[in-house]
Design a protein around this motif. Structure first.
Motif, short mmCIF file in Angstrom:
data_model
loop_
_atom_site.label_atom_id
_atom_site.label_comp_id
_atom_site.label_asym_id
_atom_site.label_seq_id
_atom_site.Cartn_x
_atom_site.Cartn_y
_atom_site.Cartn_z
N THR A 70 0.83 -1.20 0.00
CA THR A 70 0.00 0.00 0.00
C THR A 70 0.87 1.26 0.00
N VAL A 71 0.22 2.39 -0.27
CA VAL A 71 0.93 3.67 -0.24
C VAL A 71 1.49 3.93 1.16
N ALA A 127 8.62 2.48 3.71
CA ALA A 127 9.83 2.06 3.01
C ALA A 127 10.75 3.24 2.73
N GLY A 128 10.16 4.42 2.62
CA GLY A 128 10.94 5.64 2.43
C GLY A 128 11.43 6.24 3.72
N GLY A 129 11.32 5.50 4.82
CA GLY A 129 11.82 5.98 6.11
C GLY A 129 10.84 6.81 6.90
N GLY A 130 9.61 6.95 6.38
CA GLY A 130 8.62 7.76 7.08
C GLY A 130 8.70 9.23 6.70
N ASP A 190 -4.30 2.66 -0.86
CA ASP A 190 -4.21 2.35 -2.29
C ASP A 190 -3.02 1.42 -2.53
N LEU A 191 -3.16 0.52 -3.50
CA LEU A 191 -2.06 -0.39 -3.83
C LEU A 191 -1.06 0.28 -4.77
#
Length: 266
Positions: free
Chosen positions: A211-212, A218-221, A251-252
């Motif tokens: 999901t978003v 994954a982007g570190g928050g 959203d996926l």
């Protein structure tokens, strides 16, 4: 979790390869061009020879010259050579033994995102997981999907195997058997991108049903200026054009999405 499953794939494949190797006889292998065999004849050490199968499928044997062995199993070749030695009057009872020292004709190419890409011999019944084990397993950049290209009777076919799903469900019967000349290709894991107010902007690996919200993680928050209100996705459509859409946290994520995290105004 997925990394653990891939380690399990390598372990299961190695285990099945070991079991298969223990029960594989030389008779399972068909001789072909490039194979190197060591031949001995019981009671006749002067007839011992190590020779290579030619492109024509022949090997050179003492007293006999060229002998056609291409497409024969080692047992069939042993019987043929023994019969020729007896028929030629060289021996009354010829007990021939052939040992393949280099198996060049029956090799599978394992390419893509594996730890040790290369060509590996198929010296008996083998499946995709077996060859992945020989190639050191799927690498860190490898995805779940493995492509198998096979050539049978002059026809080339392409099969796709989801190895992670197969192992997760315990459906090892979905594995494909391979033969010399086949190609196994491990796809690179699909990626998307995140930009804007996150700690680690850039590409990231798309996990299953990601999901978003998970992509933001994954982007570190978020940075101290970031907000999830007003998230957007730049996405390509079927025609290759790009459009920007509003995104929700659940959203996926799709392949090559660019997730844009805005700055908070408050």
């Amino acid at each position: 979790m997925k990394r653990l499953i891939k380690c399990m794939i390598a372990w299961l494949a190695a285990a099945s390869l070991g079991l298969a190797a223990g029960g594989t006889q030389a008779a399972d292998v068909l001789l072909g061009p490039g194979d190197v065999v060591k031949a001995t004849v019981y009671g006749s050490p002067d007839l011992a020879v190590e020779t290579r199968v030619s492109e024509r499928g022949t090997l050179t044997f003492p007293l006999l010259g060229e002998v056609q062995v291409g497409g024969l199993s080692t047992q069939q070749a042993e019987k043929k050579i023994g019969g020729l030695l007896e028929k030629g009057g060289y021996l009354k009872k010829a007990q021939v033994n052939l040992l393949i020292t280099t198996l060049a004709s029956q090799q599978v190419s394992v390419l893509g995102q594996v730890n040790k890409p290369g060509r590996y011999p198929v010296d008996g019944p083998r499946k995709v997981l077996d060859l992945l084990a020989l190639a050191g397993g799927i690498g860190p950049e490898g995805g779940d999907m493995v492509t198998l290209v096979r050539n049978r009777n002059g026809q080339t076919t392409r099969e796709t195997l989801d190895v992670v799903d197969m192992v997760r469900k315990g459906e090892l019967n979905r594995d494909y058997e391979v033969a010399g000349g086949d190609i196994i290709f491990v796809e690179r894991a699909p990626k998307a991108y995140i930009t804007g107010e996150v700690q680690r902007p850039g590409p990231f690996r798309i996990e299953r049903a990601m999901t978003v919200q998970q992509a933001v993680s994954a982007g570190g928050g978020l940075t101290i200026r970031g907000t999830q209100r007003g998230l957007q996705i730049a996405r390509r459509d079927a025609s290759g054009g790009q459009r920007t859409i509003e995104a929700k946290a659940d959203d996926l994520v799709q392949i090559d999405d660019v997730i844009i995290v805005p700055e908070s105004w408050f």
